[in-house]
Design a protein around this motif. Structure first.
Motif, PDB file in Angstrom:
ATOM      1  N   PRO A 123       0.523  -1.849   9.210  1.00  0.00           N
ATOM      2  CA  PRO A 123       0.333  -2.817  10.305  1.00  0.00           C
ATOM      3  C   PRO A 123      -0.257  -4.135   9.815  1.00  0.00           C
ATOM      4  CG  PRO A 123      -0.334  -0.635  11.013  1.00  0.00           C
ATOM      5  CD  PRO A 123      -0.088  -0.547   9.530  1.00  0.00           C
ATOM      6  N   LEU A 124      -1.184  -4.073   8.861  1.00  0.00           N
ATOM      7  CA  LEU A 124      -1.750  -5.288   8.284  1.00  0.00           C
ATOM      8  C   LEU A 124      -0.689  -6.048   7.495  1.00  0.00           C
ATOM      9  CD1 LEU A 124      -5.183  -3.906   6.968  1.00  0.00           C
ATOM     10  CD2 LEU A 124      -4.855  -5.466   8.892  1.00  0.00           C
ATOM     11  N   TRP A 125       0.134  -5.306   6.731  1.00  0.00           N
ATOM     12  CA  TRP A 125       1.184  -5.942   5.942  1.00  0.00           C
ATOM     13  C   TRP A 125       2.182  -6.660   6.855  1.00  0.00           C
ATOM     14  CZ3 TRP A 125       2.077  -6.426   0.670  1.00  0.00           C
ATOM     15  CH2 TRP A 125       3.331  -6.932   0.316  1.00  0.00           C
ATOM     16  N   LYS A 126       2.615  -5.989   7.901  1.00  0.00           N
ATOM     17  CA  LYS A 126       3.597  -6.575   8.820  1.00  0.00           C
ATOM     18  C   LYS A 126       3.029  -7.781   9.564  1.00  0.00           C
ATOM     19  CE  LYS A 126       6.124  -2.241   9.484  1.00  0.00           C
ATOM     20  NZ  LYS A 126       6.473  -1.144  10.429  1.00  0.00           N
ATOM     21  N   ALA A 127       1.706  -7.805   9.705  1.00  0.00           N
ATOM     22  CA  ALA A 127       1.054  -8.943  10.357  1.00  0.00           C
ATOM     23  C   ALA A 127       0.821 -10.098   9.386  1.00  0.00           C
ATOM     24  CB  ALA A 127      -0.278  -8.498  10.966  1.00  0.00           C
ATOM     25  N   GLY A 128       1.260  -9.937   8.135  1.00  0.00           N
ATOM     26  CA  GLY A 128       1.110 -10.991   7.142  1.00  0.00           C
ATOM     27  C   GLY A 128      -0.301 -11.158   6.629  1.00  0.00           C
ATOM     28  N   ARG A 129      -1.064 -10.067   6.613  1.00  0.00           N
ATOM     29  CA  ARG A 129      -2.473 -10.163   6.206  1.00  0.00           C
ATOM     30  C   ARG A 129      -2.760  -9.431   4.901  1.00  0.00           C
ATOM     31  NH1 ARG A 129      -5.492  -7.677  10.799  1.00  0.00           N
ATOM     32  NH2 ARG A 129      -7.340  -8.355   9.651  1.00  0.00           N
TER      33      ARG A 129
END
Length: 545
Positions: A123-129
């Motif tokens: 979820p963090l990766w998909k949020a660009g974080r």
């Protein structure tokens, strides 16, 4: 006194899978840090199994508007397993038994993919974080855990001063550092990256940051009695005791706070990350937190996606990072986490199903200000016994970009001496508020007029010869600037450089035969950029009969 826990390890310690050098490096780091920690600020003891946490606090008890978390993967993690270069055919050819299957990779693009253990942070990766920067490391190759850790955390090549880059960072804080500027949760002594003149506190955990003594209704009387005792004690004792009491009182809100609803992985890393999150949520002024996770020294049984040493370390890493950011709540907007390991592993698997010491690695950056994705220039792999992942990005470029985004008012030239940052693009400016402190002026170029002569080298390049590095002759201006010289001897063979010593003179041993010998002389003066000159003796030859 402050309560602490004795250091100890279970029989099932993961270091058993590593090499003697890594085990020895832990002991040597402890010994070195102990020597540094005594008398440098306030030091207390702390351990979360094989995970350690250190925290630096904003000056004067002020709240920190930015928090940097540095997670060190001790033992040399295998970056080629954590971020797999699936497009490079050599990866699969060199690792027939331990390679991560391409169809099991997460967030795969044309070149890279994440290990399945990172599923919790998707979820963090998909949020660009989440950013992954590959082929990072030191420019100079070393296979020693201890030497690599010291060099990476000092981040000031050739310097004789044992001051870590994080200590230089917190020392630039407006108003200076105080006893609540630095806290370490996990080990009795400070890591090299936090060692230095800036004060720091180490503690075994939040529950240990308290006075040892009666509880309940007697606690207040006990605290008052100790305060009175320290008031009448000799000055050094009074200062130490008073500071210990003040720190224990400052941590009370975090220590007594209830845990959140987030579930952390069981084990030392989960405990350490949870403790760090509690400190950040309490908003006590924590500015820098460092966490150590070990051991990643997998010379045997790297394993596969079902079991193995790598899975045993990567699973809690992915779970812990996801839990940590979920646990921060609204505070996550000011927290950035970066991972680092002293070096990587070899490209080719060994006969024990493991990986030997290598060179290049991967670094992750998560949280505030991050522009997610894969970064770094891929050098390609070779399928030979001694092949390493070549370093194409200096690890200091990654750290510098994070520091420049979080603390734009602080001088990169002071934090990372003798280094010029090349922007990689994975960080955007972090919106901050509060007291940022004054801008530190960048050091000036050291003028040649400081030197009448750089001196002459002496001694031949034969075994048994005494060699002496040149000593500079300073001009009046150089003497006024108090220019100092430090020495770093190196040998070079087949493109591999080894650090040999820091004394001005020594006798060439037989083990140097066939190596090219040189010394790097670094000249330093306050307010000026360090200047380095190299003097070569050529290839070491046999002793004359």
């Amino acid at each position: 006194m402050i309560e602490s826990s004795p250091l100890g390890r279970a029989v099932s310690d993961p270091m058993d899978a590593g090499c003697d050098d890594f085990a020895a490096s832990v002991s040597r780091r402890t010994a070195v840090r102990s020597a540094l920690g005594i008398g440098v600020g306030l030091v207390m003891a702390s351990v979360f199994g094989d995970a350690f946490v250190e925290t630096s606090y904003a000056a004067g008890g002020k709240k920190a508007d930015r928090v940097l978390v540095v997670l060190s993967l001790r033992g040399a993690a295998d970056g080629l397993s954590l971020v797999v270069p699936h497009a490079d055919r050599v990866y699969y050819a060199a690792r027939p038994n331990i390679a991560v299957p391409k169809d099991r990779l997460l967030a795969a693009d044309a070149q890279f993919g994440l290990h399945p253990s990172f599923a919790p942070i998707m979820p963090l990766w998909k949020a660009g974080r989440v950013a992954a920067i590959h082929a990072t490391g030191q420019q100079v190759t070393t296979r020693s855990h201890f030497a690599a850790m010291e060099e990476v955390e000092d981040a000031d090549p050739g310097s004789q001063a044992r001051v870590g880059w994080l200590n230089r960072l917190i020392s630039l804080r407006g108003g200076g550092a105080s006893d609540t500027t630095a806290l370490q949760l996990g080990e009795t002594v400070l890591a090299t990256q936090l060692a230095g003149p800036g004060p720091a506190v180490s503690a075994a955990g939040l529950d240990k940051l308290k006075l040892v003594g009666p509880g309940g209704s007697e606690a207040a009387r006990w605290e008052k009695a100790l305060s009175s005792l320290w008031t009448n004690a000799p000055a050094p004792v009074a200062r130490g005791g008073g500071r210990a009491l003040a720190v224990a009182q400052a941590y009370a809100p975090a220590r007594t706070a209830s845990g959140g609803s987030v579930t952390y992985p069981k084990g030392s890393l989960g405990d350490a990350l949870q403790g760090a999150a509690k400190v950040i949520r309490a908003d006590l002024g924590a500015e820098v937190i460092t966490i150590d996770q070990g051991s990643w020294d997998h010379h045997q049984w790297v394993g596969n996606l079902s079991n193995g040493n790598l899975k045993n370390m990567a699973d809690p890493l992915g779970q812990g990072l996801a839990a940590f950011f979920a646990d921060l709540g609204a505070m996550e907007k000011k927290v950035t986490l970066v991972t680092i390991s002293e070096f990587g592993r070899r490209v080719k698997e060994n006969g024990n199903g493991g990986l030997d010491h290598g060179h290049g690695n991967v670094m992750f950056v998560l949280g505030a200000g991050v522009k997610g994705g894969y970064y770094g220039r891929w050098p390609g792999l070779e399928n030979t016994v001694d092949a390493d992942l070549a370093v194409t990005t200096d690890y200091r470029d990654v750290l510098s970009e994070v520091v420049a985004a979080l603390y734009p008012e602080r001088s990169l030239a002071t934090i990372f001496p003798q280094f010029r940052h090349k922007r990689l693009g994975f960080m955007s400016t972090v919106v901050t508020g509060g007291d940022t402190g004054p801008t530190t002026p960048a050091p000036k170029k050291m003028p040649s007029s400081f030197f009448t002569s750089y001196g002459k080298r002496s001694g031949s390049s034969r075994v048994g010869s005494k060699v002496t590095a040149p000593a500079p002759t300073l001009s009046a201006a150089g003497k006024k600037a108090k220019v100092k010289a430090s020495y770093r001897w190196e040998t070079v063979k087949k493109g591999k450089t080894k650090k040999r010593g820091t004394k001005r003179s020594f006798t060439i041993p037989a083990s140097y035969l066939g190596y090219s010998l040189r010394v790097k002389v670094t000249y330093t003066a306050k307010g000026y950029k360090a200047k380095t000159k190299t003097f070569s003796w050529g290839t070491v030859k046999k002793k004359k009969k």
